[in-house]
Design an enzyme around this catalytic site. Structure first.
Site, PDB file in Angstrom:
ATOM      1  N   HIS A   1      95.968  36.177 -44.597  1.00 52.92           N
ATOM      2  CA  HIS A   1      96.339  37.601 -44.608  1.00 52.92           C
ATOM      3  C   HIS A   1      95.838  38.351 -43.213  1.00 52.92           C
ATOM      4  O   HIS A   1      96.420  38.933 -42.448  1.00 52.92           O
ATOM      5  CB  HIS A   1      95.830  38.503 -45.666  1.00 52.92           C
ATOM      6  CG  HIS A   1      96.363  37.991 -47.089  1.00 52.92           C
ATOM      7  ND1 HIS A   1      97.758  38.303 -47.435  1.00 52.92           N
ATOM      8  CD2 HIS A   1      95.758  37.234 -48.044  1.00 52.92           C
ATOM      9  CE1 HIS A   1      97.970  37.773 -48.395  1.00 52.92           C
ATOM     10  NE2 HIS A   1      96.866  37.141 -49.040  1.00 52.92           N
TER      11      HIS A   1
ATOM     12  N   GLU B   1      91.326  33.838 -47.331  1.00 52.52           N
ATOM     13  CA  GLU B   1      91.824  35.390 -47.120  1.00 52.52           C
ATOM     14  C   GLU B   1      92.069  35.874 -45.499  1.00 52.52           C
ATOM     15  O   GLU B   1      93.207  36.179 -45.449  1.00 52.52           O
ATOM     16  CB  GLU B   1      90.937  36.329 -47.769  1.00 52.52           C
ATOM     17  CG  GLU B   1      91.051  36.209 -49.348  1.00 52.52           C
ATOM     18  CD  GLU B   1      92.379  36.578 -49.780  1.00 52.52           C
ATOM     19  OE1 GLU B   1      93.020  37.458 -49.488  1.00 52.52           O
ATOM     20  OE2 GLU B   1      92.813  35.960 -50.783  1.00 52.52           O
TER      21      GLU B   1
ATOM     22  N   HIS C   1      89.608  41.225 -53.732  1.00 56.53           N
ATOM     23  CA  HIS C   1      90.573  40.168 -53.452  1.00 56.53           C
ATOM     24  C   HIS C   1      90.863  39.926 -52.023  1.00 56.53           C
ATOM     25  O   HIS C   1      90.693  38.844 -51.483  1.00 56.53           O
ATOM     26  CB  HIS C   1      91.657  40.218 -54.505  1.00 56.53           C
ATOM     27  CG  HIS C   1      92.572  38.949 -54.259  1.00 56.53           C
ATOM     28  ND1 HIS C   1      93.565  38.862 -55.329  1.00 56.53           N
ATOM     29  CD2 HIS C   1      92.660  37.925 -53.415  1.00 56.53           C
ATOM     30  CE1 HIS C   1      94.287  37.563 -54.763  1.00 56.53           C
ATOM     31  NE2 HIS C   1      93.613  36.867 -53.970  1.00 56.53           N
TER      32      HIS C   1
END
Ligand SMILES: *[C@@H]1O[C@H](CO)[C@@H](O)[C@H](O)[C@H]1NC(C)=O
Ligand SMILES: *[C@@H]1O[C@H](CO)[C@@H](O)[C@H](O)[C@H]1NC(C)=O
Ligand SMILES: *[C@@H]1O[C@H](CO)[C@@H](O)[C@H](O)[C@H]1NC(C)=O
Ligand SMILES: *[C@@H]1O[C@H](CO)[C@@H](O)[C@H](O)[C@H]1NC(C)=O
Ligand SMILES: *[C@@H]1O[C@H](CO)[C@@H](O)[C@H](O)[C@H]1NC(C)=O
Ligand SMILES: *[C@@H]1O[C@H](CO)[C@@H](O)[C@H](O)[C@H]1NC(C)=O
Ligand SMILES: *[C@@H]1O[C@H](CO)[C@@H](O)[C@H](O)[C@H]1NC(C)=O
Length: 229
Positions: free
Chosen positions: A119, A115, A62
Site C-alpha cells: 500500500h 503493508e 492493519h
C-alpha cells in the site's frame, strides 16, 4: 516544410508521452486514504493461525491504504521503493510494536514490510516511508477506539450483539466523522445470524491530514447484528 511539420508533431507527441509518463510514474492514482484498525481477537478467530496469540485488547493498525472510489480494489503493489527497516528509528519501532503489531505471527517487521510494499508504495509521492509510519502511528494515537466503545457500553462479550449504527454512532460522536466498519463471518458458526466486528476504518483526504467521512458501506452485511468478541 512538410519535414518541419512532421518533426513538430513528433515533438508534440513525444511531449504528450512524457506527460503521461510523469503522471503515471508514481502510480499515485489514489484519492483518499483508508486508515484501517483491526480487533485482534477477531483476526485470530478468523485466520485460525495466530502462531503466538498475544492478549491484545487494543484495536491495532492493519494499514494505511491509499484508495480510490471508482476502483474498490484500490491501487496496490505500486513501483515505489521497497521497505527498509533501517529507515525506522529504534524509538519509532518500539512505538509501532504497540500500535502496529503483527497479530498473526511474532514478526512485526514482516507485517510493516508487507503493508508498505503493498500500500505505502502507492502514495509515496505524498508520504515517504518514514512519514507513512509516523502518520499512521499518530492516527492510531488520536482516537482510542477501545475506549470510545467502552464509554458507550460496547465492550467485548461472547453473545451480546449490536447494530451497525450503534457502533458507528458511538465512534462518530467522538470523531465527528463517519467511520466504516468491516465484519467477518465467524468460521465456527458460519450460519449464525451474526457477524464479527473485525475492523474500523477512518478516512483521510489525499494528504493524510484531514479526516473525512467514509462513504463506502459494504464492510458489513446489512441488517445482520454484530458481535464484538
Ligand atoms: C482509480 O483507479 C483506476 C484504476 O487503477 C484508475 O483508472 C482511475 O483513474 C482512478 N481514479 C482516480 C480518480 O484516480
Ligand atoms: C494497549 O496499549 C497501551 C498503551 O500503549 C499499552 O500500555 C497496553 O499494554 C496495551 N494493552 C494491550 C492489552 O495490549
Ligand atoms: C511496475 O513495473 C513493472 C515493470 O516495469 C510493470 O510490469 C508493472 O505493471 C508495474 N506495476 C505497477 C503497479 O505500476
Ligand atoms: C522478520 O521479517 C523480516 C522482514 O521480512 C525479515 O527480514 C526477518 O528476517 C524476519 N525475522 C525473523 C526473526 O524471522
Ligand atoms: C485504550 O482504552 C482502553 C480501554 O479504556 C485501555 O485499556 C487501553 O490501554 C487504551 N489503549 C491505549 C493505546 O491507550
Ligand atoms: C471515557 O470516559 C472516561 C471517564 O469518564 C474519560 O476519562 C475518557 O476521556 C472517555 N474516553 C473517551 C474516548 O471518550
Ligand atoms: C464518496 O464520496 C466521494 C467524494 O465526495 C465521491 O466522489 C464518491 O463518488 C462517493 N462514493 C460513493 C460510493 O458514494
Amino acid at each position: 516544410m512538410a519535414m518541419l511539420k512532421s518533426s513538430l508533431s513528433f515533438l508534440v507527441l513525444g511531449f504528450a508521452f512524457f506527460l503521461c509518463f510523469i503522471i503515471s510514474a508514481g502510480d499515485g492514482s489514489y484519492v483518499y486514504f483508508q486508515f484501517v484498525q483491526q480487533w485482534p481477537p477477531t483476526t485470530c478467530r478468523v485466520q485460525k493461525k495466530c502462531s503466538k496469540p498475544r492478549p491484545l485488547q487494543n484495536f491495532t493498525i492493519h494499514g494505511l491504504w491509499p484508495s480510490n472510489y471508482s476502483n474498490p480494489t484500490m491501487p496496490s503493489n505500486c513501483n515505489g521503493s521497497r521497505f527498509k527497516k533501517e529507515l525506522l528509528s529504534p524509538r519509532m519501532q518500539s512505538k509501532l510494536k504497540i500500535s502496529w503489531p503483527n497479530v498473526v505471527s511474532s514478526n512485526d517487521t514482516k507485517f510493516w514490510e508487507s503493508e508498505w510494499n503493498k500500500h505505502g508504495t502507492c502514495s509515496e509521492q505524498t508520504l515517504n516511508q518514514v512519514q507513512y509510519f509516523e502518520i499512521s502511528h499518530e492516527m492510531w494515537n488520536s482516537f482510542n477506539i477501545t475506549d470510545i466503545l467502552k464509554n458507550a457500553s460496547i465492550v467485548p462479550h461472547p453473545t451480546q450483539t449490536w447494530k451497525y449504527s450503534d457502533i458507528v454512532s458511538a465512534i462518530q460522536s467522538k470523531t465527528q466523522r463517519t467511520p466504516l466498519l468491516r465484519c467477518k463471518t465467524d468460521p465456527a458458526h458460519p450460519n449464525a445470524n451474526t457477524q464479527l466486528l473485525h475492523e474500523v476504518v477512518f478516512c483521510y483526504g489525499y494528504n493524510a491530514i484531514k479526516q473525512i467521512d467514509c462513504n463506502r458501506t459494504a464492510g458489513c452485511k446489512n441488517q445482520v447484528n454484530i458481535l464484538f468478541p
